[in-house]
Design an enzyme around this catalytic site. Structure first.
Site: not given
Length: 305
Positions: A61, A63, A65-66, A138, A208, A266
């Site tokens: 996804h 976000h 941090d990914h 998520h 996530d 995570h």
């Protein structure tokens, strides 16, 4: 060879000992990256995974941090003379983000990058395996992934082949590769001398998510489940609100699915100094569990016969 390298195991916030999310799978020399948080390329260098054999990046996804590690990684590979194309797979928005990645830095790439948007159930076919996209739960459109190897041929029965008139030598090899041969004036087919096909290996990566049905079903009898295990059970209310999972919830899913090994990743920054609460809560339910650490490696063997 099927080697998993955990390049980034932290939660939404990086810490001094955990980078944002990134998991490298090396299958027979082909590299596949599942998520690519900030600093992933440096983790690849530390882990000595290599990067030029990277065939694809699977983004769960968008976000930050990914995926923030992608622009720097693609630039470095260009500087190093990469020629082979790179595929970036992910949920809705992947094509748009891929074009953005290519534009950042104002440099001319020396290789092609293609973005492909996947929907739950879509399959990416590789050599000897598929990667199936999974619907996850998520706070933004997200996917998990199941890497599923093709079944391996059964064991070759040499004695039976000889009894059927096949002489040792090149014809043995043809039969083992699935081709019929002619020997002694008759055709001998592979199924006459090969045992029952043996299962390949299955690795599931959740990204996530809350514990969900699609990941459960994909994980049935899997060799490895890599799952969001952000919090200990005492944070269950916040895990539900933030659309993540607790250790106990994931352990229950792993137990129901009958996975062989569970790795929690995570990990929230609140556990920077002590992951024991997460490990303790998961082991109450499922024994064969590990809390991932940055640069940790796992070799996934074939199942005993």
């Amino acid at each position: 060879m099927l080697r998993i390298t955990f390049l980034g195991t932290g939660g939404s916030l990086p810490t001094r000992n955990r980078n944002p999310s990134a998991v490298m799978i090396n299958r027979e020399g082909e590299l596949m990256l599942f998520d690519c948080g900030e600093g992933t390329q440096q983790q690849m260098m530390r882990a000595k995974t290599g990067m030029m054999s990277l065939s694809s990046i699977f983004v769960s996804h968008f976000h930050a941090d990914h995926f923030l590690g992608i622009p720097g990684l693609i630039q470095t590979m260009s500087f190093m003379g990469r020629k082979d194309p790179l595929m970036i797979y992910g949920p809705a928005g992947t094509r748009e983000f891929t074009e953005l990645f290519k534009a950042l830095g104002y440099f001319n790439l020396k290789y092609e990058i293609h973005g492909m948007e996947l929907k739950p159930g879509d399959v990416v076919e590789g050599e000897g395996y598929v990667v199936r996209a999974l619907e996850t739960e998520h706070s933004t459109p997200s996917l998990g992934y199941a890497l599923i190897e093709n079944p391996r041929p059964g064991r070759f029965n040499r004695e039976k082949a000889v009894a059927l008139g096949v002489p040792p030598g090149p014809l043995f090899s043809k039969l083992q590769k699935g081709n019929p041969v002619e020997a002694g004036g008759k055709v001998v087919r592979p199924e006459e001398v090969m045992g029952t096909p043996r299962p390949g290996r299955t690795i599931v990566y959740s990204g996530d998510t809350r514990p969900c049905e699609a990941v459960l079903e994909a994980s049935r009898d899997a060799d490895l489940l890599i799952h969001d295990g952000s919090f200990a059970d005492e944070m269950a209310e916040w895990a539900e609100e933030s659309m993540h999972s607790t250790a106990g919830e994931v352990a229950a899913l792993a137990k129901e699915a009958g996975v062989r090994k569970l790795v929690l990743t995570h990990i929230s920054s609140r556990y920077t100094d002590d992951v024991e609460p997460i490990l303790k809560d998961s082991k109450k339910v499922f024994e064969n569990v590990i809390v991932a650490e940055d640069l940790m490696e796992l070799e996934i063997p074939y199942r005993p016969e």
